[in-house]
Write a protein that holds these residues in place. Structure first.
Motif, mmCIF file in Angstrom:
data_model
loop_
_atom_site.group_PDB
_atom_site.id
_atom_site.type_symbol
_atom_site.label_atom_id
_atom_site.label_comp_id
_atom_site.label_asym_id
_atom_site.label_seq_id
_atom_site.Cartn_x
_atom_site.Cartn_y
_atom_site.Cartn_z
ATOM 1 N N ILE A 1 -50.675 35.513 -52.313
ATOM 2 C CA ILE A 1 -50.251 35.228 -50.754
ATOM 3 C C ILE A 1 -49.363 36.423 -50.273
ATOM 4 O O ILE A 1 -48.319 36.764 -51.221
ATOM 5 N N ASP A 2 -49.521 37.113 -49.449
ATOM 6 C CA ASP A 2 -48.639 38.142 -48.475
ATOM 7 C C ASP A 2 -47.811 37.413 -47.499
ATOM 8 O O ASP A 2 -48.353 36.790 -46.630
ATOM 9 N N LEU A 3 -46.602 37.450 -47.526
ATOM 10 C CA LEU A 3 -45.679 36.908 -46.505
ATOM 11 C C LEU A 3 -45.200 38.266 -45.798
ATOM 12 O O LEU A 3 -44.450 39.075 -46.321
ATOM 13 N N GLU A 4 -45.510 38.102 -44.676
ATOM 14 C CA GLU A 4 -45.195 39.177 -43.784
ATOM 15 C C GLU A 4 -43.665 38.750 -42.972
ATOM 16 O O GLU A 4 -43.790 37.522 -42.189
ATOM 17 N N LEU A 5 -42.661 39.045 -43.224
ATOM 18 C CA LEU A 5 -41.256 38.529 -42.868
ATOM 19 C C LEU A 5 -40.676 39.650 -41.749
ATOM 20 O O LEU A 5 -40.352 40.650 -42.242
ATOM 21 N N CYS A 6 -40.029 38.839 -40.965
ATOM 22 C CA CYS A 6 -39.150 39.619 -39.755
ATOM 23 C C CYS A 6 -37.860 38.960 -39.712
ATOM 24 O O CYS A 6 -37.553 37.902 -39.838
ATOM 25 N N LEU A 7 -36.811 39.542 -40.018
ATOM 26 C CA LEU A 7 -35.289 39.303 -40.044
ATOM 27 C C LEU A 7 -34.593 40.299 -39.600
ATOM 28 O O LEU A 7 -34.697 41.527 -39.373
ATOM 29 N N SER A 8 -33.075 39.865 -38.931
ATOM 30 C CA SER A 8 -32.342 40.793 -38.758
ATOM 31 C C SER A 8 -31.756 41.838 -39.602
ATOM 32 O O SER A 8 -32.106 41.264 -40.943
ATOM 33 N N LEU B 1 -41.439 35.720 -21.917
ATOM 34 C CA LEU B 1 -41.113 35.460 -23.499
ATOM 35 C C LEU B 1 -39.633 34.743 -23.481
ATOM 36 O O LEU B 1 -38.746 34.822 -22.800
ATOM 37 N N THR B 2 -39.794 33.887 -24.531
ATOM 38 C CA THR B 2 -38.421 33.292 -24.638
ATOM 39 C C THR B 2 -37.565 33.842 -25.924
ATOM 40 O O THR B 2 -36.584 33.202 -26.227
ATOM 41 N N PHE B 3 -37.816 35.007 -26.244
ATOM 42 C CA PHE B 3 -37.110 35.729 -27.333
ATOM 43 C C PHE B 3 -37.115 37.171 -26.810
ATOM 44 O O PHE B 3 -37.771 37.467 -25.676
ATOM 45 N N ASP B 4 -36.045 37.914 -27.380
ATOM 46 C CA ASP B 4 -35.743 39.320 -26.940
ATOM 47 C C ASP B 4 -36.793 40.189 -27.662
ATOM 48 O O ASP B 4 -36.277 40.378 -28.990
ATOM 49 N N PRO B 5 -37.689 40.807 -27.321
ATOM 50 C CA PRO B 5 -38.708 41.719 -28.040
ATOM 51 C C PRO B 5 -38.085 43.062 -28.515
ATOM 52 O O PRO B 5 -38.505 43.664 -29.286
ATOM 53 N N LYS B 6 -36.743 43.317 -28.040
ATOM 54 C CA LYS B 6 -36.361 44.629 -28.271
ATOM 55 C C LYS B 6 -35.027 44.483 -29.228
ATOM 56 O O LYS B 6 -34.222 45.372 -29.514
ATOM 57 N N ALA B 7 -34.879 43.100 -29.642
ATOM 58 C CA ALA B 7 -33.793 42.840 -30.732
ATOM 59 C C ALA B 7 -34.075 43.549 -31.947
ATOM 60 O O ALA B 7 -35.084 43.554 -32.367
ATOM 61 N N PRO B 8 -33.080 44.305 -32.512
ATOM 62 C CA PRO B 8 -33.471 44.805 -34.029
ATOM 63 C C PRO B 8 -33.671 44.007 -35.095
ATOM 64 O O PRO B 8 -33.254 42.792 -35.292
ATOM 65 N N LEU B 9 -34.801 44.350 -35.691
ATOM 66 C CA LEU B 9 -35.639 43.719 -36.785
ATOM 67 C C LEU B 9 -35.859 44.606 -37.797
ATOM 68 O O LEU B 9 -36.245 45.989 -37.522
#
Length: 510
Positions: free
Chosen positions: A472-479, A275-283
């Motif tokens: 529309i439903d927007l599912e959003l992931c952020l820090s 993976l090119t991102f950290d899947p364990k980063a807090p979100l």
């Protein structure tokens, strides 16, 4: 409740030499790992199964579903649009249904039987990846099968109900259990399809009798269009139980999307892509709902008076979100006036000449970037930002698609998901996907939800609203800090719909 775990054979045509030995060793490790999971009650270990620790659950049964007919297709070559996805997670999408009007064991039987017949129409999903000696990667359509798990919450344990899953919209973050409990192949990377199943299904009984049907599928084999066409076909077969006939929307397996390319993606020293991102980063993850009426008003606002081509509803909504996320990031002092980018995943089936079949099976997607100074995106009007997004999308035609393919062929690589410098917002999925057409015979879904796959700071996914009003439903992931600032943004939140009651209709059932 007795639990059983059935170890299944993995039959794959494998390359010889060092690479074949490495894959064989991984397969043996996999089988040993699976064998330790016999008679499980509680939690699976390992990254394939990782449910939420707070919710005790039981694996009721697990079987491998094979196609009802042997595949007439020997193999299917991965295209220049498939191979870049080998370093991504599997797609994880699922549907929430109110308590079916038939016993759950009948539901399980119907789903497995119809899945078997559906796989005969979609044989690559029952196969495994195989790398040829020349480096080309194929799907070996060997009928290895798709694991089907039936899970339930442990009696007397913590509750997870339909209302808790479906109403985690706008006013609250998505419950951790929704992301961690409802899908198999959690954490799997697509290259691992050489020795893992290319798809897996998990049916989970919730505390109130509602059921969640979660499907994981290898993103190097399907994009969102192909994924939902498979889901729709499976539901269609289940809905017309006992009836014969062809699928109303059969997949097209021709390799018409740059299928003549000879480019291959090689990995140094036989190392698998990561993976090119950290899947364990807090979100933090939240679903923001925008009603059809609100979206029509916003579209009218940015198009009045109309100047040139009309800016679409979805482009307007993406511009609104981009502005809000940029303001939230700037409030944390992490942007300054850096250049920020909005990336929109786009279906290229109709953007090439000649056009590709709308039901083309595989990936036919690219990413359209729109870049501007953070200060401009944050402070200038919605119309200015929406026009910028529209110009990028409208200008992305056949020649641009071909240039992107040619550039990839010169330097084959995996698609770099993620947001390493904190300046990118990526929007995937589509409000056009026929998510709520998935009636298995006991009514439309109440909600669509996704797992943890491919989620990082600045990842959004768009789904049609269950209301069917054009919303529309927007599912959003952020820090966490950015999400805290976003939900306090009055410009965005004034357009977000308040949580309402569930919207679903129930059919007579089987």
């Amino acid at each position: 409740m007795n639990s059983q775990y059935i170890l299944y054979p993995i039959r794959i045509r494998r390359p010889g030499g060092k690479q074949g030995r490495q894959q064989g060793e991984r397969r043996k490790k996999m089988e040993a790992e699976f064998t330790t999971h016999v008679s499980v009650q509680g939690h699976f270990s390992g990254h394939v199964f990782s449910p939420a620790a707070a919710l005790p659950w039981v694996l009721v049964s697990r079987t491998v579903v094979h196609p009802s007919q042997s595949s007439a297709m020997a193999e299917l070559k991965l295209s220049v649009s498939d191979m870049p996805m080998l370093a991504c997670n599997y797609i994880q999408k699922g549907l929430l249904f109110p308590r079916p009007p038939v016993p759950v064991l009948r539901v399980v039987s119907l789903l497995k039987d119809s899945l078997s017949r559906a796989l005969s129409h979609f044989p690559p999903l029952a196969g495994r990846l195989a790398t040829h000696d020349d480096g080309a990667i194929y799907v070996a359509c060997d009928d290895s099968g798709v694991p089907f798990s039936h899970c339930a919450l442990e009696a007397g344990g913590a509750a997870l109900s339909l209302g808790q899953v479906a109403l985690s919209v706008s006013a609250a973050d998505v419950p951790t259990a929704v992301k961690e409990l409802l899908f198999d192949l959690d954490g799997a990377v697509c290259y691992e399809g050489h020795y893992r199943p290319l798809a897996a299904v998990r049916l989970t009984e919730l505390s109130d009798g509602a059921v969640f049907v979660g499907c994981s599928a290898n993103h190097a084999v399907v994009d969102g269009t192909s994924f939902w066409n498979f889901f729709n076909g499976w539901a269609e077969i289940c809905r017309r139980v006992g009836e014969a006939g062809a699928l109303s929307r059969p997949p097209a397996f021709d390799r018409s999307f740059f299928g003549d390319s000879t480019a291959v993606l090689r990995f140094e020293d036989g190392r698998e892509p990561a993976l090119t991102f950290d899947p364990k980063a807090p979100l933090r993850e939240r679903i923001f709902r925008f009603s059809g009426e609100t979206l029509r008003e916003l579209k009218a606002q940015v198009n009045a008076p109309l100047q040139g081509e009309e800016i679409s509803t979805f482009q307007t909504l993406c511009a609104l979100l981009w502005k809000a996320v940029t303001r939230a990031r700037k409030s944390g002092g992490c942007l300054g006036d850096a250049a920020v980018t909005l990336r929109l995943a786009v279906n290229c089936r109709r953007r090439v000449e000649p056009a590709v079949d709308a039901l083309y099976f595989g990936n036919a997607i690219q990413s359209i970037p729109t870049t501007a100074a953070a200060g401009d995106v944050a402070t200038r009007g919605l119309r200015w930002t929406a026009a910028l997004v529209h110009a990028s999308v409208a200008g992305y035609g056949a020649e641009t698609v071909r240039k992107a393919v040619a550039e990839w062929e010169r330097s084959p690589r995996c698609f770099p998901l993620g947001n390493p410098d904190g300046t990118v917002l990526t929007v995937g999925s589509s409000p056009r996907f026929p998510v709520y057409d998935n009636d298995f015979g006991w009514g439309r879904p109440a909600a669509v939800r996704s797992g943890r796959a491919n989620k990082f700071d600045g990842k959004a996914s768009a789904f049609p609203s269950a209301a069917g009003d054009g919303g529309i439903d927007l599912e959003l992931c952020l820090s966490p800090p950015t999400m805290a600032a976003l939900v306090s943004d009055p410009e965005l939140m004034s357009h977000v719909a308040a949580p309402e009651g569930l919207i679903f209709c129930r059919a007579g059932g089987h």
